[in-house]
Design an enzyme around this catalytic site. Sequence first.
Site, PDB file in Angstrom:
ATOM      1  N   HIS A 686      42.687  28.482  40.672  1.00 50.69           N
ATOM      2  CA  HIS A 686      41.884  28.788  39.532  1.00 50.69           C
ATOM      3  C   HIS A 686      42.724  29.312  38.383  1.00 50.69           C
ATOM      4  CE1 HIS A 686      42.665  32.561  41.792  1.00 50.69           C
ATOM      5  NE2 HIS A 686      42.542  33.176  40.598  1.00 50.69           N
ATOM      6  N   ASP A 688      42.393  32.333  35.539  1.00 48.87           N
ATOM      7  CA  ASP A 688      41.598  33.734  35.061  1.00 48.87           C
ATOM      8  C   ASP A 688      40.975  33.807  33.870  1.00 48.87           C
ATOM      9  OD1 ASP A 688      42.620  34.354  37.368  1.00 48.87           O
ATOM     10  OD2 ASP A 688      44.263  35.488  36.732  1.00 48.87           O
ATOM     11  N   HIS A 738      46.595  28.941  39.594  1.00 53.63           N
ATOM     12  CA  HIS A 738      47.207  29.697  40.567  1.00 53.63           C
ATOM     13  C   HIS A 738      46.388  29.849  41.914  1.00 53.63           C
ATOM     14  CE1 HIS A 738      45.735  32.713  38.272  1.00 53.63           C
ATOM     15  NE2 HIS A 738      45.447  33.545  39.332  1.00 53.63           N
ATOM     16  N   ARG A 748      45.458  42.783  53.482  1.00 57.68           N
ATOM     17  CA  ARG A 748      46.318  42.921  52.198  1.00 57.68           C
ATOM     18  C   ARG A 748      45.272  43.129  51.132  1.00 57.68           C
ATOM     19  NH1 ARG A 748      48.017  37.758  48.494  1.00 57.68           N
ATOM     20  NH2 ARG A 748      49.217  38.821  46.851  1.00 57.68           N
TER      21      ARG A 748
END
Length: 757
Positions: A686, A688, A738, A748
């Site tokens: 995607h 941002d 990314h 995480r």
Amino acid sequence: MAMERLKLLFFSVPILLLVTPVHLTSNMEPMSLPTDKLLVFTVATQETDGFLRFMQTAKALNYTVKVIGKGEEWKGGEVSNSIGGGQKIRLLKEIMPSYADQEDLIVLVVDSYDVIFAGGPEELLKKFQQANHKVVFSAESLIWPDKRLADKYPSVRSGKRFLNSGGIIGYAPYISQIVQQWELQDNDDDQLFYSKIYLDPLQREHLNMTLDHKCQIFQNLNGAVDEVLLKFGTERVRARNSLYDTLPVIIHGNRNTKIHLNFLANYIPNAWNFKSGCGICDNDLFDLSKVKEYPTVTIGIFIEQATPFVPEFFQRLLNLDYTKEKINIFLHNNEVYHEKHTQRFWEQNRNAFKSFKFVGPEENLSQGEARNMGMDLCRQDESCDYYFSIDADVVLTNPKTLKSLIEQNRKIIGPLVTRHGKLWSNFWGALSLDGYYARSEDYIDIVQGKRVGVWNIPYMAHVYLIKGETLRSELKERNYFVLEKLDPDMALCRNVRDLTIQREKDSPSPESFHMLRPPKGVFMYITNREEFGRLISTANYNTSHLNSDLWQIFENPTDWKEKYIHLNYTKIFTENLTEQPCPDVFWFPVFSEVACDELVEEMENYGIWSGGKYIDKRISGGYENVPTDDIHMTQINYEKEWLHFIREFISPVTLKVFAGYYTKGFAMLNFVVKYTPERQPSLRPHHDTSTFTINIALNSKGRDFQGGGCRFHRYNCSVESPRKGWSFMHPGRLTHLHEGLPTTNGTRYIAVSFIDP
């Protein structure tokens, strides 16, 4: 009564026509009087701080002083605010016959507890000679103690009209004739006695007496504070009377002006000047390097309200450069929120110190009671050499603070600490008429370090050191922190600096009011000779959060930065500490491990994760194209603080790595993402919705999770080993498609902001 006896004694002499007194100047230039013909008398039954200061100024200006009454019980009353002082005349009467026949001997009689010398003997004698009288009394503009005598004083065209008994200079035979007339009691009033002699026209003429109308020799501060200014010379500082343009030789802080005298004495005559700085700071130092073992110190720690950064406060105490076996700890915590912090400190360190007493909120002690308790522990322990009181809002950045204060060898001394970027500090340089804060003319210079030294001040709080022997002598009474409606620190300071008024035991009569101990007058000092630390603001500290210090970025920015910003953050700018693992992807340290841990704890404590659903009512339009399992900063009420963090710590990095781009530092989406194999392990490719994005790793690969990382498709470049507390910064649109690589084990956490959307 004393006043009636005085009336009978002096007013049996007919009153003659009052004449204007002789002025203190003369056109004659007689030979200078030799200084070896000057004899200085002062009465001091105890060596108070004021007396020691008086003697220090005398020594600095080469005066030889004969002290009378030393060790004798004081029965002269509380002369600062009531009638009394006759004991001084009685003592002088006893000693003067030995000098009465020395016609060329000049006698100076001055008080000592509230007096300092400003000029030397040569100047004093010259001005006395110019007065052209045998006896000169100091003068003031206010009459005391009998206002009914005002009309009997000779009129003066210019100058102060009324006699003050705090300073007299004259030839020995004449001084002797005056004091030999004393037939009253020790607690009768000395000033009334001298006044009635002076007001007798026959005696005034026979003894050739006058007043120092224009303060050539004596400066009484009562009623004259506003007219006395500091005059800085290259070697010595003087007090200048601006009304008469004179430089008085002797300064007297009579009645309620002792605080102003303390201010003047911080400079006069050689205490401080602009050329050489502090002239007395190294006097009588206590050299810790020469002792076999350190003095024993009782440290009183006080948490009286919710206070930010308490764990860091405790750590700084542990970092003090002082032998812990010589430290007793008294810890009072009055705040339930801090029980977890104090309990941890006690459990980890109770055996590290000589002793450890812990009093919690369940004891329901008031501040005054708690502070009295801590002080009593030292007062009642003969082995306690010092009592060091410190509040939890004090940030001691200097590990040698305790040693430095001990070495200054003062009865009470505190280190200067201020609020970051403000003039707020732990001392007042002056007091208003009602006893509260007033700014002294040197306050700002002291706070800003433009004047460095050790300063006698009227009020201190938060952190100070008191000698144990002082607690067991001058301050041996208990309950110093409770007085009227004053807060505990104000009560302590007032009790320390003011007089102790106490009736004779078992005597309710009004006359016994005069049978008082001499003034305590214990001086309190603040030192700014070193950088000691700062004060934390406790205002607006909201303890409703799990880790409330995270919200302190506005109130206490320095402490917030020290706790939450990575130690190597500044190296980004000084040593170019940024990495570029992929084209236009910059990697740099920003958060400390504590910041990462506490932010994760806050999110898990909130606990309402989005689940990575497309329908998301938290955002505009209610639909997320590339959803993550996250919690927004707005949900934990951290949006305002987070945006400030971006402006303060991310924007400067942006300007460095993206040359020529000036960010607005604004982001609409700020959130913490949680990746787990069970809920959401990864994120599809995607762009941002930002000009650039930051992505901060909040935990450690290999320890907290396996897998993870970020892959930038256009460059076929992946970053698979994110470092805890480090941030990626990369363009959000067009070039940097990314994806989040799968987290294969553990959990995480990352903090993300889409900046400049």
